[in-house]
Design a protein around this motif. Structure first.
Motif, PDB file in Angstrom:
ATOM      1  N   LYS A 268     -14.419   0.490  -2.084  1.00 32.20           N
ATOM      2  CA  LYS A 268     -14.565   0.171  -3.497  1.00 32.20           C
ATOM      3  C   LYS A 268     -13.307   0.538  -4.284  1.00 32.20           C
ATOM      4  CE  LYS A 268     -17.703   2.434  -6.037  1.00 32.20           C
ATOM      5  NZ  LYS A 268     -17.376   2.883  -7.403  1.00 32.20           N
ATOM      6  N   LEU A 269     -12.973  -0.310  -5.226  1.00 32.64           N
ATOM      7  CA  LEU A 269     -11.887  -0.060  -6.175  1.00 32.64           C
ATOM      8  C   LEU A 269     -12.492   0.067  -7.561  1.00 32.64           C
ATOM      9  CD1 LEU A 269      -8.826  -0.095  -7.090  1.00 32.64           C
ATOM     10  CD2 LEU A 269      -9.178  -2.564  -7.445  1.00 32.64           C
ATOM     11  N   ASP A 270     -12.235   1.175  -8.235  1.00 31.57           N
ATOM     12  CA  ASP A 270     -12.667   1.372  -9.618  1.00 31.57           C
ATOM     13  C   ASP A 270     -11.449   1.261 -10.533  1.00 31.57           C
ATOM     14  OD1 ASP A 270     -15.397   1.753  -9.189  1.00 31.57           O
ATOM     15  OD2 ASP A 270     -15.114   3.873  -8.722  1.00 31.57           O
ATOM     16  N   ILE A 271     -11.546   0.386 -11.532  1.00 30.07           N
ATOM     17  CA  ILE A 271     -10.491   0.262 -12.536  1.00 30.07           C
ATOM     18  C   ILE A 271     -11.041   0.776 -13.856  1.00 30.07           C
ATOM     19  CG2 ILE A 271      -8.907  -1.257 -13.758  1.00 30.07           C
ATOM     20  CD1 ILE A 271      -9.033  -3.191 -11.481  1.00 30.07           C
ATOM     21  N   PHE A 272     -10.446   1.868 -14.350  1.00 27.98           N
ATOM     22  CA  PHE A 272     -10.859   2.458 -15.621  1.00 27.98           C
ATOM     23  C   PHE A 272      -9.861   2.038 -16.696  1.00 27.98           C
ATOM     24  CE2 PHE A 272     -12.074   5.534 -12.256  1.00 27.98           C
ATOM     25  CZ  PHE A 272     -13.449   5.388 -12.350  1.00 27.98           C
ATOM     26  N   PHE A 273     -10.352   1.437 -17.762  1.00 28.11           N
ATOM     27  CA  PHE A 273      -9.480   1.025 -18.854  1.00 28.11           C
ATOM     28  C   PHE A 273      -9.467   2.120 -19.920  1.00 28.11           C
ATOM     29  CE2 PHE A 273     -10.364  -2.850 -16.657  1.00 28.11           C
ATOM     30  CZ  PHE A 273      -9.156  -3.532 -16.722  1.00 28.11           C
ATOM     31  N   PHE A 274      -8.258   2.462 -20.376  1.00 28.39           N
ATOM     32  CA  PHE A 274      -8.064   3.605 -21.270  1.00 28.39           C
ATOM     33  C   PHE A 274      -7.770   3.142 -22.690  1.00 28.39           C
ATOM     34  CE2 PHE A 274      -8.109   5.787 -17.398  1.00 28.39           C
ATOM     35  CZ  PHE A 274      -8.168   7.153 -17.627  1.00 28.39           C
ATOM     36  N   TYR A 275      -8.326   3.906 -23.636  1.00 27.49           N
ATOM     37  CA  TYR A 275      -8.188   3.640 -25.060  1.00 27.49           C
ATOM     38  C   TYR A 275      -7.507   4.849 -25.713  1.00 27.49           C
ATOM     39  CZ  TYR A 275     -11.761   0.191 -23.877  1.00 27.49           C
ATOM     40  OH  TYR A 275     -12.455  -0.837 -23.288  1.00 27.49           O
ATOM     41  N   THR A 276      -6.618   4.579 -26.651  1.00 36.01           N
ATOM     42  CA  THR A 276      -5.927   5.656 -27.367  1.00 36.01           C
ATOM     43  C   THR A 276      -6.675   5.963 -28.653  1.00 36.01           C
ATOM     44  OG1 THR A 276      -3.785   4.997 -26.468  1.00 36.01           O
ATOM     45  CG2 THR A 276      -3.768   6.376 -28.440  1.00 36.01           C
ATOM     46  N   GLU A 277      -6.880   7.248 -28.876  1.00 34.87           N
ATOM     47  CA  GLU A 277      -7.598   7.696 -30.073  1.00 34.87           C
ATOM     48  C   GLU A 277      -6.924   8.967 -30.585  1.00 34.87           C
ATOM     49  OE1 GLU A 277     -11.948   9.265 -30.249  1.00 34.87           O
ATOM     50  OE2 GLU A 277     -12.062   7.076 -30.349  1.00 34.87           O
ATOM     51  N   GLY A 278      -6.045   8.819 -31.562  1.00 32.19           N
ATOM     52  CA  GLY A 278      -5.300   9.977 -32.061  1.00 32.19           C
ATOM     53  C   GLY A 278      -4.404  10.554 -30.985  1.00 32.19           C
ATOM     54  N   ALA A 279      -4.550  11.856 -30.749  1.00 36.84           N
ATOM     55  CA  ALA A 279      -3.739  12.545 -29.733  1.00 36.84           C
ATOM     56  C   ALA A 279      -4.437  12.569 -28.377  1.00 36.84           C
ATOM     57  CB  ALA A 279      -3.448  13.972 -30.186  1.00 36.84           C
ATOM     58  N   THR A 280      -5.448  11.731 -28.205  1.00 38.30           N
ATOM     59  CA  THR A 280      -6.182  11.698 -26.936  1.00 38.30           C
ATOM     60  C   THR A 280      -6.244  10.272 -26.402  1.00 38.30           C
ATOM     61  OG1 THR A 280      -8.352  11.355 -27.968  1.00 38.30           O
ATOM     62  CG2 THR A 280      -7.625  13.639 -27.644  1.00 38.30           C
ATOM     63  N   MET A 281      -6.582  10.173 -25.115  1.00 42.35           N
ATOM     64  CA  MET A 281      -6.861   8.895 -24.477  1.00 42.35           C
ATOM     65  C   MET A 281      -8.179   9.052 -23.721  1.00 42.35           C
ATOM     66  SD  MET A 281      -2.989   7.972 -23.174  1.00 42.35           S
ATOM     67  CE  MET A 281      -3.352   6.294 -22.656  1.00 42.35           C
ATOM     68  N   TRP A 282      -8.951   7.980 -23.645  1.00 40.06           N
ATOM     69  CA  TRP A 282     -10.244   8.105 -22.987  1.00 40.06           C
ATOM     70  C   TRP A 282     -10.620   6.809 -22.281  1.00 40.06           C
ATOM     71  CZ3 TRP A 282     -14.374   4.935 -24.459  1.00 40.06           C
ATOM     72  CH2 TRP A 282     -14.209   4.241 -25.661  1.00 40.06           C
ATOM     73  N   ASN A 283     -11.455   6.971 -21.247  1.00 40.96           N
ATOM     74  CA  ASN A 283     -12.055   5.816 -20.595  1.00 40.96           C
ATOM     75  C   ASN A 283     -13.568   5.971 -20.619  1.00 40.96           C
ATOM     76  OD1 ASN A 283     -11.567   7.863 -18.251  1.00 40.96           O
ATOM     77  ND2 ASN A 283     -13.069   6.430 -17.427  1.00 40.96           N
ATOM     78  N   GLY A 284     -14.258   4.865 -20.532  1.00 41.36           N
ATOM     79  CA  GLY A 284     -15.704   4.897 -20.675  1.00 41.36           C
ATOM     80  C   GLY A 284     -16.454   4.763 -19.369  1.00 41.36           C
ATOM     81  N   GLY A 285     -17.749   5.076 -19.435  1.00 44.05           N
ATOM     82  CA  GLY A 285     -18.665   4.892 -18.319  1.00 44.05           C
ATOM     83  C   GLY A 285     -20.015   4.453 -18.848  1.00 44.05           C
ATOM     84  N   THR A 286     -20.754   3.673 -18.056  1.00 42.74           N
ATOM     85  CA  THR A 286     -22.064   3.170 -18.466  1.00 42.74           C
ATOM     86  C   THR A 286     -23.070   3.382 -17.350  1.00 42.74           C
ATOM     87  OG1 THR A 286     -21.107   1.462 -19.909  1.00 42.74           O
ATOM     88  CG2 THR A 286     -23.369   1.122 -19.152  1.00 42.74           C
ATOM     89  N   GLN A 287     -24.248   3.895 -17.703  1.00 40.94           N
ATOM     90  CA  GLN A 287     -25.333   4.034 -16.736  1.00 40.94           C
ATOM     91  C   GLN A 287     -26.145   2.744 -16.740  1.00 40.94           C
ATOM     92  OE1 GLN A 287     -28.302   7.084 -17.535  1.00 40.94           O
ATOM     93  NE2 GLN A 287     -28.519   7.488 -15.331  1.00 40.94           N
ATOM     94  N   ALA A 288     -26.159   2.059 -15.588  1.00 37.95           N
ATOM     95  CA  ALA A 288     -26.758   0.728 -15.528  1.00 37.95           C
ATOM     96  C   ALA A 288     -28.254   0.733 -15.837  1.00 37.95           C
ATOM     97  CB  ALA A 288     -26.508   0.117 -14.151  1.00 37.95           C
ATOM     98  N   LYS A 289     -28.978   1.760 -15.431  1.00 36.81           N
ATOM     99  CA  LYS A 289     -30.436   1.771 -15.591  1.00 36.81           C
ATOM    100  C   LYS A 289     -30.877   2.016 -17.027  1.00 36.81           C
ATOM    101  CE  LYS A 289     -31.392   3.341 -10.875  1.00 36.81           C
ATOM    102  NZ  LYS A 289     -32.009   4.416 -10.046  1.00 36.81           N
TER     103      LYS A 289
END
Length: 367
Positions: A268-289
């Motif tokens: 498996k390959l996971d691609i996490f897309f990152f967002y800039t928010e002020g002095a931080t960067m973050w990526n998201g996750g979702t619970q399918a159920k």
């Protein structure tokens, strides 16, 4: 007897003076190299360049002009191909020799030589600058851009050796096969993303494996990479599927918590897309159920290059800060049981997707 004693005193005095001079010399060299007021040449002297080129010729070393200031003022149309990627190593050596080098270069040149660097392959051209025959990159504009993003961080072999001595047990045949397949997948993904001109970096467990043990973590069972959301391309999924990478999960939207997962065979390959928010960067996750959203917050970081198992890839320059944010202060200790919703040190709950949007933001193509 008194004559012998006086002779001994004189000998000890001479030895003391010599040792003192040597110590003062070393202290002087240390201060000379470390002080911000260290004197450099105000400009580059052509005779010094000629002397350097002659020394390179005598040692059968190819010399290429990398100075972006000089390159910016020069152009040509004659190309000579150079393959592979190039490494520029930090200038190191005995203090006295390094101090001697500083007499012949400018401060700007010294700053260029203080870092390990890596460059994409480029063609070269023969040039005459100030009556000196030189080899330079043929596409100067592209090289200057590459130079600005060329910092290189090698894997820490000493740390990896310590980790392997302390923790690593014999790997199972399945783990060995996984590492081989994961390496092939990473190499393939790099080729695809380079073709699409999408920069990416090692993330999550793949980055941890690089930083901690200079290797792929044998029980991780996936490959993790990060991409800035600004570099997302709508044709990415289509191009991956053309090359045999099957989309298995698509979570979120382009503007919020986008995450893609692909498979090649059973890797498996996971691609996490990152967002800039002020002095931080973050990526998201979702619970399918449940549609619950999570975010993983990192201090803002910049990109550097490394050589990971003979693949030139990007990593966060602030690698340890990135890993500590994700895995906490105990990142060096291996953990085989990992809950993506609770285990990361930087995980935060981030609301829920409305059920009316689930068909768009929760796409699962495998059972």
């Amino acid at each position: 007897m008194w004559g012998i004693r006086n002779l001994r005193k004189k000998i000890f005095l001479v030895i003391g003076i010599v040792v003192g001079i040597m110590l003062l010399d070393q202290i002087y060299l240390h201060i000379w190299q470390s002080t911000p007021n260290t004197p450099f040449q105000r400009s580059l002297h052509v005779d010094d360049v000629r002397q350097l080129l002659r020394a390179g010729e005598d040692a059968a070393i190819t010399t290429i002009l990398f100075d972006p200031v000089i390159l910016h003022a020069w152009s040509s149309n004659s190309h000579v191909a150079v393959s592979g990627f190039l490494r520029q190593y930090t200038l190191q050596g005995p203090p006295h020799n390094v101090a001697q080098v500083k007499q012949y270069i400018t401060k700007d040149a010294w700053n260029q030589m203080k870092f390990d660097r890596a460059y994409e392959r480029f063609s070269t051209v023969e040039a005459r600058i100030d009556d000196v025959e030189l080899t330079i990159p043929s596409n100067i504009d592209i090289f200057i851009v590459d130079h600005k993003n060329s910092h290189f961080i090698p894997c820490n072999e000493s740390r990896a050796a310590y980790y392997n001595l302390k923790y690593l047990k014999d790997e199972t045949p399945n783990e060995v096969r996984f590492k081989h397949k994961a390496w092939k997948l990473l190499a393939k993904v790099k080729t695809l993303l380079d073709k699409l001109k999408i920069p990416f970096w090692l993330s999550s467990g793949t980055l941890l494996g690089f930083y901690r043990q200079c290797d792929i973590i044998p029980w991780s069972m996936d490959v993790d990479i990060g991409i800035a959301i600004e570099d997302y391309r709508p044709n990415l999924i289509k191009e991956f599927e053309k090359k045999g990478l099957r989309l298995t999960h698509k979570f979120g939207k382009v503007y919020d918590s986008l995450e893609l997962s692909f498979k090649e065979e059973d890797i498996k390959l996971d691609i996490f897309f990152f967002y800039t928010e002020g002095a931080t960067m973050w990526n998201g996750g979702t619970q399918a159920k449940t549609g619950k959203k999570f975010k993983y917050v990192f201090p803002a970081f910049t990109m550097c290059w490394t050589d990971f198992l003979d693949i030139k890839v990007r990593i966060p320059c602030q690698t340890e800060e990135y890993i500590k944010a994700n895995y906490g202060l105990s990142w060096f200790t291996p953990v085989k049981q990992w809950d993506w919703k609770a285990s990361p040190a930087n995980v935060r709950e981030n609301g829920e997707w409305p059920e009316s949007e689930w068909s768009e933001v929760i796409v699962v193509n495998e059972t």
